[in-house]
Design an enzyme around this catalytic site. Sequence first.
Site, PDB file in Angstrom:
ATOM      1  N   LYS A  68       0.813  -1.215   0.000  1.00 38.53           N
ATOM      2  CA  LYS A  68       0.000   0.000   0.000  1.00 38.53           C
ATOM      3  C   LYS A  68       0.848   1.268   0.000  1.00 38.53           C
ATOM      4  CE  LYS A  68      -3.467  -0.469  -0.552  1.00 38.53           C
ATOM      5  NZ  LYS A  68      -4.062  -0.823  -1.886  1.00 38.53           N
ATOM      6  N   THR A  71       3.316   0.609  -5.037  1.00 42.27           N
ATOM      7  CA  THR A  71       4.167  -0.243  -5.876  1.00 42.27           C
ATOM      8  C   THR A  71       3.583  -0.436  -7.276  1.00 42.27           C
ATOM      9  OG1 THR A  71       3.132  -2.246  -4.965  1.00 42.27           O
ATOM     10  CG2 THR A  71       5.159  -1.466  -3.900  1.00 42.27           C
ATOM     11  N   ARG A 151       5.329   5.650   1.946  1.00 37.27           N
ATOM     12  CA  ARG A 151       4.461   6.808   2.153  1.00 37.27           C
ATOM     13  C   ARG A 151       4.287   7.008   3.646  1.00 37.27           C
ATOM     14  NH1 ARG A 151      -1.578   4.812   0.449  1.00 37.27           N
ATOM     15  NH2 ARG A 151      -1.959   7.023   0.832  1.00 37.27           N
ATOM     16  N   SER A 159      -4.659   2.724   4.486  1.00 35.54           N
ATOM     17  CA  SER A 159      -4.814   2.084   3.176  1.00 35.54           C
ATOM     18  C   SER A 159      -4.802   0.567   3.308  1.00 35.54           C
ATOM     19  CB  SER A 159      -3.686   2.525   2.233  1.00 35.54           C
ATOM     20  OG  SER A 159      -3.832   3.867   1.857  1.00 35.54           O
ATOM     21  N   TYR A 259      -3.129  11.124 -10.840  1.00 35.12           N
ATOM     22  CA  TYR A 259      -2.508  11.136 -12.153  1.00 35.12           C
ATOM     23  C   TYR A 259      -2.706   9.806 -12.881  1.00 35.12           C
ATOM     24  CZ  TYR A 259      -0.145  15.618 -11.716  1.00 35.12           C
ATOM     25  OH  TYR A 259       0.125  16.960 -11.613  1.00 35.12           O
ATOM     26  N   LYS A 274      -7.480   1.282  -6.808  1.00 36.46           N
ATOM     27  CA  LYS A 274      -6.459   2.199  -6.324  1.00 36.46           C
ATOM     28  C   LYS A 274      -7.086   3.557  -5.999  1.00 36.46           C
ATOM     29  CE  LYS A 274      -3.531  -1.053  -7.169  1.00 36.46           C
ATOM     30  NZ  LYS A 274      -2.978  -1.858  -6.060  1.00 36.46           N
ATOM     31  N   ARG A 276      -8.746   4.429  -3.261  1.00 35.63           N
ATOM     32  CA  ARG A 276     -10.014   4.379  -2.537  1.00 35.63           C
ATOM     33  C   ARG A 276      -9.999   5.315  -1.339  1.00 35.63           C
ATOM     34  NH1 ARG A 276     -10.156  -2.161  -2.622  1.00 35.63           N
ATOM     35  NH2 ARG A 276     -11.526  -2.475  -4.432  1.00 35.63           N
TER      36      ARG A 276
END
Length: 311
Positions: A68, A71, A151, A159, A259, A274, A276
């Site tokens: 999460k 990757t 992150r 996540s 993006y 992805k 969410r």
Amino acid sequence: MATLLLGALLLGAQLQLAPSRPGAPWAETGQQELVRKAAALQDQALASSAPNGSAQQLPQTIIIGVRKGGTRALLEMLSLHPDVAAAENEVHFFDWEEHYSQGLGWYLSQMPLSAPHQLTVEKTPAYFTSPKVPERVHSMNPAIRLLLILRDPSERVLSDYTQVLYNHMQKRKPYPSIEEFLVRDGRLNVDYKALNRSLYHVHMRNWLRFFPRSRVHIVDGDRLIRDPFPEIQKVERFLKLSPQINASNFYFNKTKGFYCLRDSGRDRCLHESKGRAHPQVDPKLLNKLHEYFHEPNKKFFELVGRTFDWH
């Protein structure tokens, strides 16, 4: 044709991998033997390559994590480069015993076809937090280049929970609230696995026992989300790739809120799973999370020699 030939080759080329530890009496000769066998296996695969020279190759780069952390986004962005061939699925070779026991031949068979000039990359986020993996990767190739994307650890925990929650929802199974995992007897539940995965300094220290810091490039996952191009430029330089990915390869999708990629005129975004939305968390509990990670983050910054904009 090359794949069929390789399949036949692998039946007789399965390698039983033995662990090595720096400093152990057998480590140097044992590791040299494994590296030699890996090179021989690769040479045999290349010898049976297709007429255009493409063949399956052992990865020269692995995205080792973190779960999460971004990757999949990193792999998709890196795949924009013409000199990169990426394994489509997470291989779980070094962390799953049923896969590792099948040897390097099996691992090679999971790789994509690539041209001689291309860099083969695989990503399995669980590698970073699996204790046995650094030693095993080092035994295969001590010179491999590793990519680690991280992150904010608090956001990563949320996540992590969100992914499991949605998996249960899709199967129409009930799942406890995040508070039930994070709090036990009125205190932060430090045994929650998602918390342990965010203790980056613990896992990084294990990797640095086997690889020098120069072999591990850390991608800032939060910056990759906000502004991907500069982060990908750094990855290109680390992997010694020619600068082929441009700012024009990225565009912000207002509907999705992140993006997406533009490749040869074709637009594509990450899977709907992805990005969410995280569950609402009590601000006091969120502060507890931030406080909990303050010291571990500090240890990690000291370990890797750089800081990140985390709470």
